[in-house]
Every structure is written in structure tokens, then in C-alpha cells.
Scaffold this active site. Sequence first.
Site, PDB file in Angstrom:
ATOM      1  N   SER A 106     -20.796  -5.708  18.719  1.00  0.00           N
ATOM      2  CA  SER A 106     -20.001  -6.642  19.510  1.00  0.00           C
ATOM      3  C   SER A 106     -20.793  -7.882  19.850  1.00  0.00           C
ATOM      4  CB  SER A 106     -19.503  -6.024  20.825  1.00  0.00           C
ATOM      5  OG  SER A 106     -18.759  -4.868  20.620  1.00  0.00           O
TER       6      SER A 106
ATOM      7  N   ASP B 149     -30.376  13.153  20.204  1.00  0.00           N
ATOM      8  CA  ASP B 149     -31.608  13.512  19.491  1.00  0.00           C
ATOM      9  C   ASP B 149     -31.414  14.832  18.755  1.00  0.00           C
ATOM     10  OD1 ASP B 149     -33.342  11.363  20.460  1.00  0.00           O
ATOM     11  OD2 ASP B 149     -33.165  12.326  22.414  1.00  0.00           O
TER      12      ASP B 149
ATOM     13  N   ASP C 130     -30.616   5.049  22.571  1.00  0.00           N
ATOM     14  CA  ASP C 130     -30.730   6.362  21.919  1.00  0.00           C
ATOM     15  C   ASP C 130     -30.361   7.446  22.926  1.00  0.00           C
ATOM     16  OD1 ASP C 130     -31.317   8.514  20.384  1.00  0.00           O
ATOM     17  OD2 ASP C 130     -33.417   8.021  20.041  1.00  0.00           O
TER      18      ASP C 130
END
Length: 797
Positions: A249, A324, A321
Amino acid sequence: MKLLKKIVGIFLIILAIVAIAIVFAVNSLKPDYDGEKKMVGLSQDVKVYFDTYGIPHIYAENEKDAFKALGYVHAQDRLWQMELLRRIAGGRLSEIFGADLVKTDKFYLALGIDEASSKTIAHIDTTDQAVQLSQAYLDGINLFMEEGPTPIEFYLTGVKKKPFELKDIYNTIGYMAFSFAQAQKTDPLLTNIRNQLGAAYLQDLEVMSDTGTTWIKNYRPESNSVRNNLSKMVAEAMDKLPVPQFVGSNSWVIAPEKTKAGKVILANDPHIGFAQPSVWYEAHISSPTYENYGYYIAGIPFPLLGHNRKLAYGLTMFQNDDADFYYEANNPEDTTSYKTLEGWEKYETVHRTIKVKDHKDVSFTFKKSRHGPILNGLTEGVEGSRPDALSWLYTQRDNRLLQAIKEMSHANNIGEFKAALPKIHAPGLNIMYGDAEGNVAWWASAKLYKMPEGINTKFILDGSSAKQEPVEYLDFSENPQAINPPWHYVYSANNQPDSIAGMLYPGYYLPENRAKRIVQLLGPKNDWDREDVKRMITDGTSSVNPTLVADLAKSLDIPRLSPLEIKELDKISNWKGDYPLDSEEATIFHRWIYFFLKNTFEDELGPEQFKQLLATHFCKRLIAPLAAKSTSVWWDNVNTKDIVETKNTIVNTSYQQAINSLRKDFGENPSRWTWNKVHTVEHQHPIGKIAALRSFFNVGPFPVSGSREVINNMYFPYDESLFYKVNHGPSTRRIIDFSDIGNSISILPTGQSGNPLSPHYKDQAEMFIRGDFRKMQLNKDDIVRSSNSLLIFKPEK
């Protein structure tokens, strides 16, 4: 003869009756934008004015009535889309589309969104206003399902309508959250590269913080191992989804000091997969206690983008992040348990059954560790003795996203708005804000955590040692953010944010290309108005690509080039990095880059992993730095003996392959190698995949300007076809101007309605391609005067 005329006459009468019946049947399936309808549970009349583009302006005396009406009008335009979205997390797509979607259903069931939604519902506070307004919205949807026409897709697929429940809202939010994640495409692939080729091959992949590029600056005022196929497995599961995924975006908010009228201007264009229907549904709600012109996802009652007379907000993807992968260690004497610091712990065993259209039900079992679902065995691509667990923050913490979205849409000032943001734990969002008081702000909203020093979450982690687990969760005050910075604007283009809490937060950030261009345009200018921002939000010039061309051109062996190749090199060497439809240079550039990547990486990775690499964000980031390097371990072709290839070899071969491919596809005349021949967009409906129904359900194709990683981000994947079919881009373009808040502007990629029989199914498509806009009206007098139709809901007595 008389008998023949009589037979023909009777036949024509029958044809006329059939035609009338067909017309009547077709018209009966259209959304109803006029008249009066009874609605159970309303306290007073609700008036819904539909504007020229089918956008409802809902006027009610209280919020519950307004949200009930919203549910009804949203459903009559987007019920099929709502149906698809609620099915994803629950593993129920195969029930519609058959065996091809079984892998996708298995993956999403294992992911645990449906289970997390059930847990949230079990402990929900039914007195919470967010819950009560959500229930009113669901009541409106279900009333339409009972009384309104059934969308044509339900007839074509044989899907039976069933009432919507609160859990469906949470499942849709959960799918939205996962579609942001990049870890599933990146971590297993990088682990494979490290294990197969060695650490030296990671150095040129730009997987760490890109310290030499444009970062988002923070500002706070004083007051404030063994190869696996996980990547392939996840890609296969997600690629078959019949709905768009969230990708990237742009957004920027300009403070009064830099605008001509001395008022804030907010611009936002979230980049989402193109599909039909398009993602957003626009609706304006007005009641004595609440007003918002919002953008809604099908089945979610509160807008993710919105504005009123007091404030405006938008979003981009943070790209942090929050997922995992962990290798677990099985007990060698008992594979039903795995190693933890406290000893052996039993896996949880989960049994699920998937209903499959035209096939028997599919039952399967998977295991869960404390980290998350074990992906081995869910598909034939992920086997082996090392269990791979997917740990995702979204399913591991209390879910308050619904409350956060509701509070954002109901905020009256910057303080109330900011107070809602710590409730967003996942997905990570850059929340962009501006208001009538002159405030501008950006917050990276997510539950961020610190890992032990030296641990890189871009690789599969060791789940058995307890040494690669989060050591601390950060308070929201330590998240990246900028509030009223002295440079008088905030922005996000999914790029790297500056340091926070003494660390650079790991993520899957996009390259600096769009960010660099945004800063380049915003910085020097101090008299912005709406027309300027219109031009900027459709800007198609790259600040990076001309330099990239220059870096590659230095390695070309000019004497060995043909006259045609030299002539085209002269053109591209003077290229400004823009993407008009008649550009030859744009076409040459992207063919050259594709072959440059293919010749660099495919010999080491093989075709499958090379394809996976092309789909990652880090691949987008590595192109410009790699072109500037003089040496790289990747340039030697491992398949050629006694020859060591160099950058010169790769660059020359790639350039000549690019030119030859264009000659083959379009002939010897370069004037035919134009961007409009290769760069197109088609908005695909799930049923439009059937050739006979494509023209009825799909919208397009259209030649389109723009490209990858420019502000007008018409993104396409690189592949061996060498044609650039755009698969995601601006899902809307919005410009909120507080100097004329009642006439801010926007556009959708196709249209407001998802019903192919509606006049608003694709009435904005060509406007969008041209870069045009339409008004987002807030002033009631203007709305009533210009309204095309009026739908009145009356209480059922």
C-alpha cells in the site's frame, strides 16, 4: 399456409412468454435500490439514499438501526463475497469448488483461525457495543438472505444459504490477518538456500535491514537444515483462493503547513489482489451519535478506512514478522511427544473433516505443538522426520481486533483514535491519520516482540532448545510512529521503519522505490492541493529504475551488440522510468530484468524454487542492489563446467534475450513493443474461470499504465510468459481534503456491487484505468438532491 402461420404465431407467442419470463427472472435477482421494506427490530424509519455509483448514504435515528440497514444493503450487493470470505478459515471452500481446494482447506483449518474464533466467541462480552452493533449488522444480512433475491452464483454452484453468525465476522478478520503474512513465503525458502548452498549465497539476497535506503522516520512529541517444501505447500494453498489477498500500500498525510488551504490532506491506496467483486464496499452512515464514510470488507461491520468531518484514517501493511517456523524434535521412543525445556510434551492431535463437492468427505489428522500446527503430512510436499510448526501471533493472543476497528471508526479526536490502536496485535498495520485540527500521525500497530540477540527470524528456528523464543513483548509506546513531525508530513510505502526500542524490527519490507518517490515529491513542495495529490497518487515514475539501467548498461559489451540492440539501448539509457501505454522502454526494461534474475538464480535454485523466490518481497528488494554490485557468488552458472560466468556474462546474455524475445513476440519494428501490448489487468470472478462465463463475470482485460513498485503500483509477477498480467494494485484511491471535506474523492477498481446484474457492477472500471475520481459526499442536502434512488426501511409491527 393458414396452419403454418398459426403454428408460427403460437411459437412466437411462446418465445415472447419465455423472453418475458427470463427478463423477469433476471430483474428479480438484481439489488433493490428503491421502495419500502419492513424490517424486524427497527425502532424508527431508516432512509438509504443511493448515489450515482450505488453508494448508500444511511440516515438513522440510532446506531443499531443504522448497522442493521448497513448489513442489508451490504448483503444485497456482496452476499456471494461474504459467503466466500467466511468459508476460508473454516475450511469450507471445497464444498463449493470441489477437490482442487482440499489442500487450501486443510491448510486453513490447521492454521487455527476457526478454532481461535470459537475461543473468542466463547468468552465474548455480549454487552460490548462493538458486539451489539455487529449483531445488528448480522441481523440485516440475515434478513436479506431470508427475503431478498438469491445471487446468481448460489444457483450456479448449488450453495445453500445459511444465516451469518458472530463467528463468521471473526473468521473473516482472521483470513484478512493471514493474507498479510510474508513469513510463509520467505522463511522456508531462505532456510533451503542456506542448507543447500551455504551462507555465502545469502549475502546478496537483501534479507536484512536495507540500511542504505529510504526509511520511515520516527518522531514523538515530548507529550507522547534439510530441504523442505513448506514454501511450495503454502503457495499452493494460497494461490487457489478465490478471493484477493492483501499485499502492500501507499499512504501519506500532509500537514497544514504544506497545503495551499492550510488544511490536512490524506491520501491512501491499499494494494490488494485484483478480483471481482473488488475488495471494498463503500457506505456512509449518519445518526445523531455517529457519522462515518467508510470502506468495508464483506462481512465485517466496521470500516478499515474511513473519514468524517473531524478526522480521517487509512492503512498500509506494516510487513512486520509475526509468523515464525520452528523445527520440533520428536521423542525417538515415542513420536506422539516432542522435546521442550521442561521435558517431553505430548502433541495435541486434531481431527477435521472437509466436505467436498461431488466427492466423498475428506478426513485428516494433524498435530499441534506449543508453537502451532505441524505442517508435515498436510500435503505430499512436506514430509520427513523433522516436524515443522508454524507459530503465528494472531492465534496466540486475545483477539480484540473487532473492538479496535469499532473504536477507530467511532473516535472523535486523535487521543480517542490512538487509544484504540494497542488492541491490534496482528496483522501489523501502518495506521495513517489526519484531522480537522491539523494533526497528522502514523503508527505502526502490532504486538511487537524481541528475540534473543543473534536470532534471525527469517529462517526456520529450533523449537526444542527454548533459546529461540521471544524474550519480551514491547509496549505500544515503543512501536514505530510519528506524530506531527517537524517535516510536516507522514507516509508509508511498506518500507523499513527507523529503529525502535534500540533495535531494527525484523520484517518483510518492500524496496525503497515507492518510498523514495513519495519523499522526493512531498519534500520540496509546500502548496499542495487536491489536484496535486490526484496527480501524485497516479504517478507512474520510478526514482530507482533509471539508475538500475545505468548500472546494468556499464556491463554491456557494446561492440558485440547488433545495430538494433544498440538503438534500443540508447532509448532505455535515456528513459525517465515512467510507464505510459506507448512506452517501448518499459517493456524492454522488464524483459531484461526477468532474464537477469533467471540467469542469476535459476541454475542454483532450480525452476520451482526460482519461482518461489520471484514471489517474495526480498526478491523485489535485491534487484537494484544486485545490479550495482560488481561481484556475486550467484553469477557463476553451476551447470557449466570449466567456465566461470561473471556479471558481464549475465547482463549481456539477459539483454540480448530480452530483445530477441520482443522480436519474436511482436516483430522487428520496436514501435510495436509498447507497454499496452504486455501490461494488462483483468478483474477475475471465481466463476469467470469458466470460459463460457468469463465475459459475463470478469471485468476487463484493459491495457493499463503504471508498473511494479511505482506509486501507481500495478503489480505483476515475473514469469516465463514474459507478459505482465497485473494481479494486484490500488484497491481504492482515496483523497480526503479537510478544506472541502464534504467533497473528498475516491474510486474503486470496478464497481460498488458484486452482483453482475447490477448497473454498479463495473461502472467505475474505465474511470479507474484512466486515473479519474468521483466524489465521496457527506453533505445531506447534496446527497438528497443528487440521489438516484431511495430505499426506506420501516419497523415491522
